[in-house]
Write a protein that holds these residues in place. Structure first.
Motif, short mmCIF file in Angstrom:
data_model
loop_
_atom_site.label_atom_id
_atom_site.label_comp_id
_atom_site.label_asym_id
_atom_site.label_seq_id
_atom_site.Cartn_x
_atom_site.Cartn_y
_atom_site.Cartn_z
N ARG A 110 0.83 -1.20 0.00
CA ARG A 110 0.00 0.00 0.00
C ARG A 110 0.87 1.25 0.00
N ARG A 111 1.94 1.24 0.83
CA ARG A 111 2.84 2.38 0.85
C ARG A 111 3.49 2.60 -0.51
N ALA A 112 3.85 1.48 -1.18
CA ALA A 112 4.45 1.59 -2.51
C ALA A 112 3.46 2.20 -3.50
N ALA A 113 2.18 1.77 -3.40
CA ALA A 113 1.15 2.33 -4.30
C ALA A 113 0.94 3.81 -4.02
N LEU A 114 0.93 4.18 -2.73
CA LEU A 114 0.76 5.60 -2.39
C LEU A 114 1.95 6.43 -2.86
N ALA A 115 3.16 5.84 -2.78
CA ALA A 115 4.34 6.55 -3.26
C ALA A 115 4.25 6.79 -4.76
N THR A 116 3.71 5.79 -5.48
CA THR A 116 3.52 5.96 -6.93
C THR A 116 2.52 7.07 -7.21
N LEU A 117 1.44 7.11 -6.42
CA LEU A 117 0.44 8.17 -6.59
C LEU A 117 1.03 9.53 -6.26
N ASP A 118 1.88 9.58 -5.23
CA ASP A 118 2.54 10.84 -4.88
C ASP A 118 3.40 11.34 -6.03
N THR A 119 4.13 10.41 -6.65
CA THR A 119 4.97 10.78 -7.79
C THR A 119 4.12 11.32 -8.93
N LEU A 120 2.97 10.66 -9.16
CA LEU A 120 2.06 11.13 -10.21
C LEU A 120 1.52 12.52 -9.88
N ALA A 121 1.13 12.71 -8.61
CA ALA A 121 0.60 14.01 -8.21
C ALA A 121 1.66 15.10 -8.36
N GLN A 122 2.91 14.78 -8.02
CA GLN A 122 3.99 15.76 -8.19
C GLN A 122 4.20 16.11 -9.65
N SER A 123 4.11 15.08 -10.51
CA SER A 123 4.29 15.33 -11.95
C SER A 123 3.19 16.23 -12.49
N ILE A 124 1.95 15.98 -12.04
CA ILE A 124 0.82 16.83 -12.47
C ILE A 124 0.99 18.25 -11.95
N PHE A 125 1.44 18.36 -10.69
CA PHE A 125 1.65 19.69 -10.10
C PHE A 125 2.70 20.46 -10.90
N LEU A 126 3.82 19.81 -11.19
CA LEU A 126 4.88 20.49 -11.93
C LEU A 126 4.42 20.88 -13.33
#
Length: 223
Positions: A110-126
């Protein structure tokens, strides 16, 4: 080198100073034992090693409420050895440890999946706003003080050594937000003669964060 200072792959280690934690040395090589780390060797006739590790992880959370030292906080050896652990039969210990291992594996995924989502959210933010460090779109910057209505510190009164029951007030422990997921069960009940602080009550939608490894909390009521 004395054998008692040698750490081998699979050894169970407990960090008892500064940052408390339970670890298993994964190697692949041997290492030397640090002065701020206990190497824990279980008595195989009484306790399963995996069960002991899970028990120590839970005990560490409670130990964080009773640390010594102003600068480098720690748990002393006597307190560590006096820690009590619920001890069923060895077959039951192994069964419980297996279930907890499975739960730990699920949390890791679950933490790995959330980390992937965080990376996606950061990419969208940037992509939308650009790199905040360079601020290529010249967005206006404001300090948090201009964006918040209030930021309230916690409360640390003397509490009972148990969680709240129905219609009781309690104070959240550090473990309530340690894993980046709110856990209201991590609390200690207020004694009958201590009145709760209404200004410190946690309400739905509140944002909580820990700022240091000391006893701190906010009121929570279990109804």
């Amino acid at each position: 080198m004395p054998d008692k200072l040698r750490v081998r792959p699979g050894d169970l280690l407990v960090s008892w100073s500064a940052t408390l934690g339970v670890f298993e040395w994964e190697g692949p090589d041997d290492a030397l034992l640090n002065q701020h780390i206990f190497r824990v060797i279980p008595n195989d006739l009484r306790v399963d090693e995996r069960f002991l590790r899970h028990g120590l992880e839970l005990a560490i959370l409670d130990m964080q409420q009773h640390l010594h030292g102003a600068t480098m906080q720690h748990v002393n050896r006597g307190e560590f050895l006096a820690t009590r652990l619920f001890l069923p039969s060895l077959p039951e210990q192994r069964r419980i440890a297996e279930l907890l291992d499975r739960a730990e594996a699920l949390r890791a995924r679950r933490r790995a999946a959330l980390a992937t989502l965080d990376t996606l959210a950061q990419s969208i933010f940037l992509d939308m706003f650009g790199d905040p460090a360079g601020n290529p779109k010249a967005w206006r910057k404001l300090p948090f003080a201009d964006l918040l209505t209030s930021i309230d510190s916690g409360w640390s009164p003397p509490c009972l050594d148990r969680p709240v029951t129905v219609n009781e007030w309690g104070v959240l422990k550090l473990g309530a937000v340690t894993w980046c997921e709110y856990n209201p069960a991590e609390n200690k009940a207020l004694p009958a003669g201590v009145a709760p602080d209404p200004d410190s009550e946690v309400k739905a939608g509140d944002v909580l964060f820990t700022r240091k490894c000391l006893r701190a909390g906010r009121c929570v009521r279990d109804c």
